[in-house]
Motif scaffolding. Structure first.
Motif, PDB file in Angstrom:
ATOM      1  N   PHE A  89      14.615  -6.462  12.460  1.00  0.00           N
ATOM      2  CA  PHE A  89      13.829  -5.283  12.075  1.00  0.00           C
ATOM      3  C   PHE A  89      13.367  -5.424  10.622  1.00  0.00           C
ATOM      4  O   PHE A  89      12.218  -5.113  10.291  1.00  0.00           O
ATOM      5  CB  PHE A  89      14.649  -4.000  12.257  1.00  0.00           C
ATOM      6  CG  PHE A  89      14.616  -3.453  13.656  1.00  0.00           C
ATOM      7  CD1 PHE A  89      15.010  -4.213  14.734  1.00  0.00           C
ATOM      8  CD2 PHE A  89      14.201  -2.155  13.877  1.00  0.00           C
ATOM      9  CE1 PHE A  89      14.990  -3.702  16.031  1.00  0.00           C
ATOM     10  CE2 PHE A  89      14.171  -1.628  15.168  1.00  0.00           C
ATOM     11  CZ  PHE A  89      14.566  -2.408  16.243  1.00  0.00           C
ATOM     12  N   LYS A  90      14.248  -5.903   9.754  1.00  0.00           N
ATOM     13  CA  LYS A  90      13.884  -6.102   8.351  1.00  0.00           C
ATOM     14  C   LYS A  90      12.830  -7.201   8.206  1.00  0.00           C
ATOM     15  O   LYS A  90      11.933  -7.107   7.365  1.00  0.00           O
ATOM     16  CB  LYS A  90      15.120  -6.437   7.522  1.00  0.00           C
ATOM     17  CG  LYS A  90      16.067  -5.267   7.357  1.00  0.00           C
ATOM     18  CD  LYS A  90      17.305  -5.666   6.561  1.00  0.00           C
ATOM     19  CE  LYS A  90      18.247  -4.488   6.370  1.00  0.00           C
ATOM     20  NZ  LYS A  90      19.434  -4.871   5.575  1.00  0.00           N
ATOM     21  N   LEU A  91      12.936  -8.239   9.027  1.00  0.00           N
ATOM     22  CA  LEU A  91      11.944  -9.310   9.016  1.00  0.00           C
ATOM     23  C   LEU A  91      10.580  -8.773   9.442  1.00  0.00           C
ATOM     24  O   LEU A  91       9.556  -9.107   8.846  1.00  0.00           O
ATOM     25  CB  LEU A  91      12.399 -10.448   9.934  1.00  0.00           C
ATOM     26  CG  LEU A  91      11.452 -11.633  10.082  1.00  0.00           C
ATOM     27  CD1 LEU A  91      11.211 -12.312   8.738  1.00  0.00           C
ATOM     28  CD2 LEU A  91      12.039 -12.633  11.086  1.00  0.00           C
ATOM     29  N   TRP A  92      10.554  -7.940  10.477  1.00  0.00           N
ATOM     30  CA  TRP A  92       9.297  -7.319  10.916  1.00  0.00           C
ATOM     31  C   TRP A  92       8.686  -6.506   9.769  1.00  0.00           C
ATOM     32  O   TRP A  92       7.479  -6.559   9.528  1.00  0.00           O
ATOM     33  CB  TRP A  92       9.552  -6.427  12.135  1.00  0.00           C
ATOM     34  CG  TRP A  92       8.309  -5.855  12.720  1.00  0.00           C
ATOM     35  CD1 TRP A  92       7.559  -6.378  13.736  1.00  0.00           C
ATOM     36  CD2 TRP A  92       7.657  -4.635  12.328  1.00  0.00           C
ATOM     37  NE1 TRP A  92       6.482  -5.560  13.991  1.00  0.00           N
ATOM     38  CE2 TRP A  92       6.517  -4.487  13.141  1.00  0.00           C
ATOM     39  CE3 TRP A  92       7.926  -3.668  11.372  1.00  0.00           C
ATOM     40  CZ2 TRP A  92       5.645  -3.400  13.027  1.00  0.00           C
ATOM     41  CZ3 TRP A  92       7.057  -2.581  11.250  1.00  0.00           C
ATOM     42  CH2 TRP A  92       5.937  -2.448  12.078  1.00  0.00           C
ATOM     43  N   GLU A  93       9.531  -5.768   9.060  1.00  0.00           N
ATOM     44  CA  GLU A  93       9.056  -4.963   7.935  1.00  0.00           C
ATOM     45  C   GLU A  93       8.453  -5.850   6.838  1.00  0.00           C
ATOM     46  O   GLU A  93       7.408  -5.516   6.259  1.00  0.00           O
ATOM     47  CB  GLU A  93      10.212  -4.135   7.374  1.00  0.00           C
ATOM     48  CG  GLU A  93       9.809  -3.173   6.287  1.00  0.00           C
ATOM     49  CD  GLU A  93      10.987  -2.344   5.786  1.00  0.00           C
ATOM     50  OE1 GLU A  93      10.738  -1.208   5.367  1.00  0.00           O
ATOM     51  OE2 GLU A  93      12.142  -2.822   5.823  1.00  0.00           O
ATOM     52  N   LEU A  94       9.089  -6.995   6.554  1.00  0.00           N
ATOM     53  CA  LEU A  94       8.531  -7.926   5.570  1.00  0.00           C
ATOM     54  C   LEU A  94       7.178  -8.458   6.024  1.00  0.00           C
ATOM     55  O   LEU A  94       6.269  -8.638   5.211  1.00  0.00           O
ATOM     56  CB  LEU A  94       9.487  -9.104   5.336  1.00  0.00           C
ATOM     57  CG  LEU A  94      10.715  -8.835   4.491  1.00  0.00           C
ATOM     58  CD1 LEU A  94      11.605 -10.072   4.432  1.00  0.00           C
ATOM     59  CD2 LEU A  94      10.325  -8.396   3.090  1.00  0.00           C
ATOM     60  N   GLY A  95       7.049  -8.714   7.327  1.00  0.00           N
ATOM     61  CA  GLY A  95       5.762  -9.168   7.857  1.00  0.00           C
ATOM     62  C   GLY A  95       4.657  -8.157   7.590  1.00  0.00           C
ATOM     63  O   GLY A  95       3.524  -8.523   7.274  1.00  0.00           O
ATOM     64  N   GLY A  96       4.987  -6.874   7.691  1.00  0.00           N
ATOM     65  CA  GLY A  96       4.003  -5.837   7.381  1.00  0.00           C
ATOM     66  C   GLY A  96       3.719  -5.763   5.895  1.00  0.00           C
ATOM     67  O   GLY A  96       2.568  -5.626   5.469  1.00  0.00           O
ATOM     68  N   ARG A  97       4.740  -5.856   5.111  1.00  0.00           N
ATOM     69  CA  ARG A  97       4.598  -5.761   3.649  1.00  0.00           C
ATOM     70  C   ARG A  97       3.702  -6.863   3.094  1.00  0.00           C
ATOM     71  O   ARG A  97       2.921  -6.641   2.176  1.00  0.00           O
ATOM     72  CB  ARG A  97       5.992  -5.841   3.029  1.00  0.00           C
ATOM     73  CG  ARG A  97       6.039  -5.751   1.530  1.00  0.00           C
ATOM     74  CD  ARG A  97       7.500  -5.764   1.080  1.00  0.00           C
ATOM     75  NE  ARG A  97       7.636  -5.603  -0.343  1.00  0.00           N
ATOM     76  CZ  ARG A  97       8.794  -5.440  -0.952  1.00  0.00           C
ATOM     77  NH1 ARG A  97       9.918  -5.419  -0.245  1.00  0.00           N
ATOM     78  NH2 ARG A  97       8.857  -5.305  -2.247  1.00  0.00           N
ATOM     79  N   TYR A  98       3.818  -8.062   3.671  1.00  0.00           N
ATOM     80  CA  TYR A  98       3.064  -9.206   3.173  1.00  0.00           C
ATOM     81  C   TYR A  98       1.892  -9.592   4.083  1.00  0.00           C
ATOM     82  O   TYR A  98       1.387 -10.708   3.997  1.00  0.00           O
ATOM     83  CB  TYR A  98       4.004 -10.391   2.916  1.00  0.00           C
ATOM     84  CG  TYR A  98       5.016 -10.046   1.855  1.00  0.00           C
ATOM     85  CD1 TYR A  98       4.602  -9.722   0.566  1.00  0.00           C
ATOM     86  CD2 TYR A  98       6.359  -9.976   2.144  1.00  0.00           C
ATOM     87  CE1 TYR A  98       5.513  -9.358  -0.408  1.00  0.00           C
ATOM     88  CE2 TYR A  98       7.279  -9.612   1.174  1.00  0.00           C
ATOM     89  CZ  TYR A  98       6.849  -9.297  -0.094  1.00  0.00           C
ATOM     90  OH  TYR A  98       7.751  -8.928  -1.055  1.00  0.00           O
ATOM     91  N   ILE A  99       1.474  -8.668   4.924  1.00  0.00           N
ATOM     92  CA  ILE A  99       0.296  -8.814   5.805  1.00  0.00           C
ATOM     93  C   ILE A  99       0.391 -10.081   6.647  1.00  0.00           C
ATOM     94  O   ILE A  99      -0.435 -10.988   6.568  1.00  0.00           O
ATOM     95  CB  ILE A  99      -1.015  -8.768   4.996  1.00  0.00           C
ATOM     96  CG1 ILE A  99      -0.992  -7.607   3.997  1.00  0.00           C
ATOM     97  CG2 ILE A  99      -2.215  -8.622   5.942  1.00  0.00           C
ATOM     98  CD1 ILE A  99      -2.149  -7.614   3.007  1.00  0.00           C
ATOM     99  N   MET A 100       1.429 -10.142   7.472  1.00  0.00           N
ATOM    100  CA  MET A 100       1.686 -11.293   8.330  1.00  0.00           C
ATOM    101  C   MET A 100       1.856 -10.813   9.779  1.00  0.00           C
ATOM    102  O   MET A 100       2.957 -10.821  10.320  1.00  0.00           O
ATOM    103  CB  MET A 100       2.929 -12.038   7.843  1.00  0.00           C
ATOM    104  CG  MET A 100       2.812 -12.499   6.394  1.00  0.00           C
ATOM    105  SD  MET A 100       4.378 -13.017   5.672  1.00  0.00           S
ATOM    106  CE  MET A 100       4.616 -14.580   6.455  1.00  0.00           C
ATOM    107  N   PRO A 101       0.764 -10.385  10.425  1.00  0.00           N
ATOM    108  CA  PRO A 101       0.896  -9.850  11.782  1.00  0.00           C
ATOM    109  C   PRO A 101       1.428 -10.856  12.797  1.00  0.00           C
ATOM    110  O   PRO A 101       2.112 -10.472  13.740  1.00  0.00           O
ATOM    111  CB  PRO A 101      -0.517  -9.385  12.139  1.00  0.00           C
ATOM    112  CG  PRO A 101      -1.417 -10.104  11.193  1.00  0.00           C
ATOM    113  CD  PRO A 101      -0.618 -10.356   9.953  1.00  0.00           C
TER     114      PRO A 101
END
Length: 198
Positions: A89-101
């Motif tokens: 879940f935290k990894l998914w959040e990082l993907g959003g934070r750094y624009i990595m869909p």
């Protein structure tokens, strides 16, 4: 990149090209006149080092680390005490934070077998994290899994420990799904009031 708060911080050495290739946000930071561009370093004291490590591994391999999983995607016996669902879940959040869909989508694919096999406390800490951080797609996904994919043992173990919002969203998901697909139709014997007489 220094990640986490002291004394639990970790420093990651990552090639700039690798870091920036999949992330327009990181590329903008490291290829600018901002402090990150000038120093070619970054401090992320609000990021979990384990989740960031998963992200770095994904940047290099385009795969999500599976140390906690066997080849079928189910947690190994050694992983029953791990925080792997929460880390995803935290990894998914990082993907959003750094624009990595593409990273976020890969995480969602990984989550189905992980959440199905999770222990109650693992599922609870992950879904609570999604609600506390307002991660809407993950909230909906976790509620879907709770409503339709987990077994009765896990659902019963979670029933008394989940927040009112999660239970309400689960009820809405069930209602919408059952109404939309009308699973048993008008002939469902549970619709007969006589079944509930005392």
């Amino acid at each position: 990149i220094t990640v986490g708060s002291h004394p639990n911080s970790e420093t990651f050495q990552v090639y700039k090209e690798t870091l920036c290739y999949d992330s327009p946000a990181l590329s903008s930071a490291f290829n600018s006149t901002m402090i990150e561009g000038q120093t070619q370093s970054m401090i992320l004291d609000d990021v979990d080092p384990k989740a960031f490590g998963l992200m770095v591994a994904w940047l290099y391999t385009q795969q999500i680390e599976e140390d906690d999983l066997n080849t079928t995607g189910v947690p190994n016996a050694s992983a029953v005490n791990s925080h792997y669902p929460l880390n995803l879940f935290k990894l998914w959040e990082l993907g959003g934070r750094y624009i990595m869909p593409s990273l976020q989508n890969r995480v969602v694919r990984k989550l189905m077998p992980v959440l199905r096999a999770a222990r109650a406390w693992q599922f609870q800490e992950a879904i609570m994290y999604a609600y506390e951080h307002n991660l809407d797609p993950l909230k909906r996904f976790a509620v879907y899994i709770l409503a339709f994919e987990v077994d009765d043992v896990l659902a019963n173990a979670l029933a008394d420990s989940l927040s009112r919002d999660i239970l309400a969203d689960t009820m809405k998901m069930l209602k919408t799904h059952c109404w939309q697909y009308n699973l048993n139709g008008l002939n469902d014997p549970r619709r007969d009031p006589a079944n509930y007489f005392v």
